[in-house]
Design a protein around this motif. Structure first.
Motif, PDB file in Angstrom:
ATOM      1  N   GLU A   1      44.754  46.927  30.961  1.00  0.00           N
ATOM      2  CA  GLU A   1      44.626  46.040  30.329  1.00  0.00           C
ATOM      3  C   GLU A   1      44.656  44.739  31.144  1.00  0.00           C
ATOM      4  OE1 GLU A   1      48.501  46.176  27.830  1.00  0.00           O
ATOM      5  OE2 GLU A   1      47.441  47.144  26.322  1.00  0.00           O
ATOM      6  N   LEU A   2      45.290  44.891  32.245  1.00  0.00           N
ATOM      7  CA  LEU A   2      45.140  43.619  33.400  1.00  0.00           C
ATOM      8  C   LEU A   2      43.782  43.622  33.989  1.00  0.00           C
ATOM      9  CD1 LEU A   2      46.593  41.577  34.954  1.00  0.00           C
ATOM     10  CD2 LEU A   2      47.377  43.254  36.579  1.00  0.00           C
ATOM     11  N   ASP A   3      43.333  44.984  34.342  1.00  0.00           N
ATOM     12  CA  ASP A   3      41.938  44.932  34.842  1.00  0.00           C
ATOM     13  C   ASP A   3      40.608  44.386  33.903  1.00  0.00           C
ATOM     14  OD1 ASP A   3      43.070  45.955  37.188  1.00  0.00           O
ATOM     15  OD2 ASP A   3      42.455  48.113  36.708  1.00  0.00           O
ATOM     16  N   LYS A   4      41.114  44.765  32.512  1.00  0.00           N
ATOM     17  CA  LYS A   4      40.012  44.229  31.538  1.00  0.00           C
ATOM     18  C   LYS A   4      40.268  42.816  31.373  1.00  0.00           C
ATOM     19  CE  LYS A   4      39.015  45.161  26.602  1.00  0.00           C
ATOM     20  NZ  LYS A   4      39.389  45.924  25.495  1.00  0.00           N
ATOM     21  N   ALA A   5      41.315  42.127  31.510  1.00  0.00           N
ATOM     22  CA  ALA A   5      41.490  40.655  31.201  1.00  0.00           C
ATOM     23  C   ALA A   5      40.860  40.129  32.477  1.00  0.00           C
ATOM     24  CB  ALA A   5      43.020  40.324  31.048  1.00  0.00           C
TER      25      ALA A   5
ATOM     26  N   GLN B   1      36.684  36.656  34.920  1.00  0.00           N
ATOM     27  CA  GLN B   1      35.612  36.543  36.064  1.00  0.00           C
ATOM     28  C   GLN B   1      34.216  36.467  35.503  1.00  0.00           C
ATOM     29  OE1 GLN B   1      36.445  39.916  38.359  1.00  0.00           O
ATOM     30  NE2 GLN B   1      37.888  38.877  39.932  1.00  0.00           N
ATOM     31  N   SER B   2      33.807  37.228  34.502  1.00  0.00           N
ATOM     32  CA  SER B   2      32.488  36.891  33.717  1.00  0.00           C
ATOM     33  C   SER B   2      32.405  35.609  32.959  1.00  0.00           C
ATOM     34  CB  SER B   2      32.039  38.173  32.666  1.00  0.00           C
ATOM     35  OG  SER B   2      33.140  38.164  31.438  1.00  0.00           O
ATOM     36  N   ARG B   3      33.481  35.346  32.473  1.00  0.00           N
ATOM     37  CA  ARG B   3      33.273  33.893  31.862  1.00  0.00           C
ATOM     38  C   ARG B   3      33.394  32.777  32.886  1.00  0.00           C
ATOM     39  NH1 ARG B   3      38.152  34.244  29.391  1.00  0.00           N
ATOM     40  NH2 ARG B   3      39.237  33.016  31.042  1.00  0.00           N
TER      41      ARG B   3
END
Length: 182
Positions: free
Chosen positions: A162-166, A171-173
């Motif tokens: 979940e942390l990696d996904k966030a 970063q993409s944002r």
């Protein structure tokens, strides 16, 4: 693999009720093989009552018999037992008092290591509120003077996945925001 809930009690039961090798019991319970031998000799855990891994749905008799027949085989826990940790993380759970007390430290860790995360992402990851995040960020939180950042994954407030996904979402944002400014 994750050790059974009460590894010594499970080891006592396996020593008393099966013909598994010390190595097999040691691997399953994640206890040193010499300690398993000491349990069998009665030197260790003589006051511990055995806990059946079959009654707890951690093992089946078929699995025990399979490993008794082949000394090189390792005990494999039931799929449900292997996934208990993951299921507990997914389920809404009641936090222990220490986990509740560690939330501000987890927020401080996230703010320090991943400042690109939005407050809404931190709220979702740790299960907190935006005013709490703002108070920690500004240093006005009641525990600010004694706050030591702690990794929320280690504390058990979120998972590494979940942390990696966030982080990747943040970063993409940021990359999209940079591209739109150009």
């Amino acid at each position: 693999m994750t050790a059974p809930l009460m590894p010594k009690a499970t080891a006592v039961w396996l020593v008393e009720n099966t013909t598994l090798t010390f190595r097999q019991i040691s691997d399953f319970c994640e206890i040193h093989e010499l300690e398993i031998q000491a349990i069998a000799d009665g030197d260790v855990a003589s006051n511990i009552m055995g806990l059946s891994p079959i009654d707890n749905n951690q093992l089946t008799w078929e699995e025990i018999h399979r490993c008794e027949a082949d000394e090189q085989a390792n005990l494999v826990a039931n799929p449900l037992e292997r996934n208990v940790k993951e299921k507990n993380l997914k389920a809404k759970k009641i936090l222990s008092p220490s986990q509740r007390n560690d939330k501000p430290a987890a927020i401080a860790w996230v703010l320090k290591n991943y400042p690109q995360l939005a407050d809404s992402q931190i709220c979702k990851l740790i299960g907190t509120t935006k005013p709490t995040i703002e108070a920690i960020r500004n240093g006005t939180h009641r525990e600010s003077s004694t706050l030591r950042p702690k990794n929320p994954v280690i504390i058990g407030l979120t998972t590494e996945k979940e942390l990696d996904k966030a982080i990747s979402l943040a970063q993409s944002r940021q990359e999209k925001a940079k591209k739109s400014k150009k």
